[in-house]
Scaffold this motif. Structure first.
Motif, mmCIF file in Angstrom:
data_model
loop_
_atom_site.group_PDB
_atom_site.id
_atom_site.type_symbol
_atom_site.label_atom_id
_atom_site.label_comp_id
_atom_site.label_asym_id
_atom_site.label_seq_id
_atom_site.Cartn_x
_atom_site.Cartn_y
_atom_site.Cartn_z
ATOM 1 N N ASP A 147 1.060 -1.251 -0.171
ATOM 2 C CA ASP A 147 -0.019 -0.062 0.132
ATOM 3 C C ASP A 147 0.829 1.256 0.015
ATOM 4 O O ASP A 147 0.637 2.150 -0.543
ATOM 5 N N ARG A 148 2.046 1.357 0.871
ATOM 6 C CA ARG A 148 2.834 2.548 0.942
ATOM 7 C C ARG A 148 3.476 2.742 -0.357
ATOM 8 O O ARG A 148 3.473 3.937 -0.829
ATOM 9 N N VAL A 149 3.881 1.508 -1.301
ATOM 10 C CA VAL A 149 4.511 1.669 -2.405
ATOM 11 C C VAL A 149 3.486 2.171 -3.334
ATOM 12 O O VAL A 149 3.994 3.061 -4.133
ATOM 13 N N ALA A 150 2.322 1.819 -3.455
ATOM 14 C CA ALA A 150 1.249 2.272 -4.440
ATOM 15 C C ALA A 150 1.104 3.840 -4.186
ATOM 16 O O ALA A 150 0.932 4.471 -4.988
ATOM 17 N N GLN A 151 1.157 4.157 -2.690
ATOM 18 C CA GLN A 151 0.748 5.588 -2.477
ATOM 19 C C GLN A 151 2.042 6.488 -3.182
ATOM 20 O O GLN A 151 1.581 7.696 -3.578
ATOM 21 N N VAL A 152 3.066 6.142 -2.853
ATOM 22 C CA VAL A 152 4.034 6.795 -3.301
ATOM 23 C C VAL A 152 4.489 6.914 -4.864
ATOM 24 O O VAL A 152 4.543 8.014 -5.317
ATOM 25 N N ARG A 153 3.988 5.862 -5.345
ATOM 26 C CA ARG A 153 3.937 5.821 -6.753
ATOM 27 C C ARG A 153 3.082 6.650 -7.685
ATOM 28 O O ARG A 153 3.379 7.477 -8.486
ATOM 29 N N GLU A 154 1.812 6.671 -6.906
ATOM 30 C CA GLU A 154 0.820 7.628 -7.498
ATOM 31 C C GLU A 154 1.058 8.902 -7.366
ATOM 32 O O GLU A 154 0.898 9.840 -8.148
#
Length: 88
Positions: free
Chosen positions: A39-46
């Protein structure tokens, strides 16, 4: 003097280096499987993908205070940022 990468490679071939690599690999695999990490990786990517190519401030207005990116003082004097200077 050996390079930094050479020293790292030499260490990686030792028993202590092998243990360190196994430990790091195990920890990385655990983190990769963790849903919170995903989830953290997805948030940073977005967030980063939203910033790429964006030349606006948070309020949507264009940046102020200086020449456009890539231009020089000579470009500003000529009034343009493309092509060679006029030689006339």
């Amino acid at each position: 003097m050996a390079s930094l990468l050479g020293k790292i490679a030499s260490f990686a071939r030792t028993p202590a280096g092998q243990r360190a690599l196994r430990t790091a690999t195990t920890k990385a695999q655990e983190l990769a499987r963790d849903p919170r990490t995903k989830d953290r990786v997805a948030q940073v990517r977005e967030r980063l993908q939203g910033q790429v190519g964006s030349r606006t401030r948070d309020d949507g207005s264009p940046p102020t205070g200086g020449p456009a990116a890539g231009s020089t003082a000579a470009d500003d004097e000529r009034g343009r940022a493309d092509g060679p200077p006029d030689r006339s």
